[in-house]
Design a protein around this motif. Sequence first.
Motif, PDB file in Angstrom:
ATOM      1  N   LEU A  60       0.840  -1.192   0.000  1.00 13.84           N
ATOM      2  CA  LEU A  60       0.000   0.000   0.000  1.00 13.84           C
ATOM      3  C   LEU A  60       0.881   1.250   0.000  1.00 13.84           C
ATOM      4  CD1 LEU A  60      -2.835   1.289   0.233  1.00 13.84           C
ATOM      5  CD2 LEU A  60      -2.575   1.149   2.724  1.00 13.84           C
ATOM      6  N   PHE A  61       0.532   2.173  -0.889  1.00 11.41           N
ATOM      7  CA  PHE A  61       1.161   3.493  -0.932  1.00 11.41           C
ATOM      8  C   PHE A  61       0.068   4.522  -0.657  1.00 11.41           C
ATOM      9  CE2 PHE A  61       3.511   0.742  -3.761  1.00 11.41           C
ATOM     10  CZ  PHE A  61       4.838   1.052  -3.527  1.00 11.41           C
ATOM     11  N   THR A  62       0.307   5.440   0.274  1.00  9.86           N
ATOM     12  CA  THR A  62      -0.646   6.499   0.575  1.00  9.86           C
ATOM     13  C   THR A  62       0.088   7.839   0.566  1.00  9.86           C
ATOM     14  OG1 THR A  62      -0.326   6.052   2.937  1.00  9.86           O
ATOM     15  CG2 THR A  62      -2.281   5.109   1.891  1.00  9.86           C
ATOM     16  N   LYS A  63      -0.679   8.904   0.363  1.00  8.32           N
ATOM     17  CA  LYS A  63      -0.092  10.241   0.314  1.00  8.32           C
ATOM     18  C   LYS A  63       0.380  10.687   1.695  1.00  8.32           C
ATOM     19  CE  LYS A  63      -3.748  11.863  -1.807  1.00  8.32           C
ATOM     20  NZ  LYS A  63      -4.741  12.792  -2.336  1.00  8.32           N
ATOM     21  N   LEU A  64       1.495  11.388   1.700  1.00  5.31           N
ATOM     22  CA  LEU A  64       1.987  12.065   2.896  1.00  5.31           C
ATOM     23  C   LEU A  64       2.446  13.449   2.481  1.00  5.31           C
ATOM     24  CD1 LEU A  64       5.307  12.169   2.618  1.00  5.31           C
ATOM     25  CD2 LEU A  64       5.169   9.868   3.488  1.00  5.31           C
ATOM     26  N   THR A  65       2.785  14.263   3.464  1.00  5.54           N
ATOM     27  CA  THR A  65       3.241  15.627   3.212  1.00  5.54           C
ATOM     28  C   THR A  65       4.640  15.808   3.770  1.00  5.54           C
ATOM     29  OG1 THR A  65       0.973  16.418   3.407  1.00  5.54           O
ATOM     30  CG2 THR A  65       2.696  18.073   3.582  1.00  5.54           C
ATOM     31  N   ILE A  66       5.472  16.502   3.012  1.00  9.16           N
ATOM     32  CA  ILE A  66       6.763  16.953   3.520  1.00  9.16           C
ATOM     33  C   ILE A  66       6.611  18.453   3.753  1.00  9.16           C
ATOM     34  CG2 ILE A  66       9.233  17.229   3.096  1.00  9.16           C
ATOM     35  CD1 ILE A  66       8.964  14.814   1.116  1.00  9.16           C
ATOM     36  N   LEU A  76       4.775   9.945  -1.165  1.00  8.97           N
ATOM     37  CA  LEU A  76       4.029   8.744  -0.795  1.00  8.97           C
ATOM     38  C   LEU A  76       4.710   8.000   0.336  1.00  8.97           C
ATOM     39  CD1 LEU A  76       3.261   7.413  -4.385  1.00  8.97           C
ATOM     40  CD2 LEU A  76       1.606   8.436  -2.809  1.00  8.97           C
ATOM     41  N   SER A  77       3.907   7.319   1.116  1.00 12.05           N
ATOM     42  CA  SER A  77       4.395   6.406   2.141  1.00 12.05           C
ATOM     43  C   SER A  77       4.189   4.986   1.644  1.00 12.05           C
ATOM     44  CB  SER A  77       3.603   6.615   3.435  1.00 12.05           C
ATOM     45  OG  SER A  77       3.872   5.583   4.357  1.00 12.05           O
ATOM     46  N   LEU A  78       5.198   4.149   1.808  1.00 15.33           N
ATOM     47  CA  LEU A  78       5.063   2.719   1.509  1.00 15.33           C
ATOM     48  C   LEU A  78       4.856   2.026   2.847  1.00 15.33           C
ATOM     49  CD1 LEU A  78       7.609   0.532  -0.508  1.00 15.33           C
ATOM     50  CD2 LEU A  78       6.230  -0.287   1.372  1.00 15.33           C
ATOM     51  N   ALA A  79       3.641   1.574   3.089  1.00 21.01           N
ATOM     52  CA  ALA A  79       3.348   0.853   4.332  1.00 21.01           C
ATOM     53  C   ALA A  79       1.901   0.386   4.312  1.00 21.01           C
ATOM     54  CB  ALA A  79       3.573   1.742   5.553  1.00 21.01           C
ATOM     55  N   PRO A  80       1.702  -0.847   4.610  1.00 20.21           N
ATOM     56  CA  PRO A  80       2.680  -1.907   4.804  1.00 20.21           C
ATOM     57  C   PRO A  80       2.948  -2.682   3.508  1.00 20.21           C
ATOM     58  CG  PRO A  80       0.532  -2.665   5.521  1.00 20.21           C
ATOM     59  CD  PRO A  80       0.358  -1.241   5.040  1.00 20.21           C
ATOM     60  N   LEU A  81       3.947  -3.540   3.595  1.00 19.42           N
ATOM     61  CA  LEU A  81       4.251  -4.541   2.577  1.00 19.42           C
ATOM     62  C   LEU A  81       4.118  -5.887   3.278  1.00 19.42           C
ATOM     63  CD1 LEU A  81       5.413  -5.736  -0.066  1.00 19.42           C
ATOM     64  CD2 LEU A  81       7.687  -5.261   0.851  1.00 19.42           C
ATOM     65  N   ALA A  82       3.285  -6.763   2.737  1.00 19.29           N
ATOM     66  CA  ALA A  82       3.035  -8.046   3.389  1.00 19.29           C
ATOM     67  C   ALA A  82       3.002  -9.169   2.361  1.00 19.29           C
ATOM     68  CB  ALA A  82       1.697  -8.004   4.131  1.00 19.29           C
ATOM     69  N   GLY A 100       4.723  -1.452  -7.694  1.00 21.31           N
ATOM     70  CA  GLY A 100       4.270  -0.251  -6.997  1.00 21.31           C
ATOM     71  C   GLY A 100       5.006   0.995  -7.452  1.00 21.31           C
ATOM     72  N   ILE A 101       6.320   0.913  -7.565  1.00 25.62           N
ATOM     73  CA  ILE A 101       7.101   2.072  -8.020  1.00 25.62           C
ATOM     74  C   ILE A 101       6.658   2.474  -9.426  1.00 25.62           C
ATOM     75  CG2 ILE A 101       9.413   2.812  -8.739  1.00 25.62           C
ATOM     76  CD1 ILE A 101      10.495   1.217  -6.293  1.00 25.62           C
ATOM     77  N   LYS A 102       6.445   1.486 -10.279  1.00 24.63           N
ATOM     78  CA  LYS A 102       6.006   1.762 -11.649  1.00 24.63           C
ATOM     79  C   LYS A 102       4.661   2.497 -11.652  1.00 24.63           C
ATOM     80  CE  LYS A 102       4.838  -1.729 -14.282  1.00 24.63           C
ATOM     81  NZ  LYS A 102       4.908  -2.969 -15.067  1.00 24.63           N
ATOM     82  N   LYS A 103       3.709   2.035 -10.816  1.00 20.89           N
ATOM     83  CA  LYS A 103       2.391   2.676 -10.760  1.00 20.89           C
ATOM     84  C   LYS A 103       2.481   4.072 -10.145  1.00 20.89           C
ATOM     85  CE  LYS A 103      -0.717  -1.178 -11.016  1.00 20.89           C
ATOM     86  NZ  LYS A 103      -2.100  -1.529 -10.818  1.00 20.89           N
ATOM     87  N   CYS A 104       3.306   4.223  -9.107  1.00 24.34           N
ATOM     88  CA  CYS A 104       3.486   5.543  -8.480  1.00 24.34           C
ATOM     89  C   CYS A 104       4.012   6.540  -9.512  1.00 24.34           C
ATOM     90  CB  CYS A 104       4.443   5.462  -7.300  1.00 24.34           C
ATOM     91  SG  CYS A 104       3.816   4.513  -5.894  1.00 24.34           S
TER      92      CYS A 104
END
Length: 172
Positions: A60-66, A76-82, A100-104
């Motif tokens: 799962l990748f979700t948006k985050l802010t810097i 994006l945040s990568l969490a979790p990987l299962a 995931g990287i390709k889709k991001c």
Amino acid sequence: MIKYRSEEYKDHAAIFETNQLSFPEDNEARLVDMLRDSESYVNGLSIVAEKDGEILGHILFTKLTIESSEGDFVALSLAPLAVKPNFQGQGIGSGLIKEGIKKCKSLGYKAIVVVGHPEYYPRFGFFPAREKGLELPFPVPDEAFMVYEIVPGYLDNIQGMVKLPPEFDEFI
């Protein structure tokens, strides 16, 4: 053959089970459900590994802010990987990260942040985030706090605080 695809509604229970089996507690499984219902969720960035109709892994990748002095930047945040325990060590996690990287990238995102195993993520191009001047609001060892620049050099002039989606607060 393993197929990587975006999650569908019918996958939710299997994704929960995959995360539940992959971690000692059900925190990650509950986090996925919470993030799926949040403003940080990005359609298409919850990805499953499937074989013969069975979900073997999930990322799962979700948006985050810097937050920086130059303004706020979305990453994006990568969490979790299962990956289900019986299928670990077979390249499924690697496949999920690569897909995931390709889709991001295809969705126009420029950077991914992860707090994870320092022996695992560097093989995909992740490196210590503090080298780019990023920080977290909670203590994490330097080697576990990593970033991947989808666009090389994207973070060269961005320094600041990484703000994860608020759903993470319950688990930190």
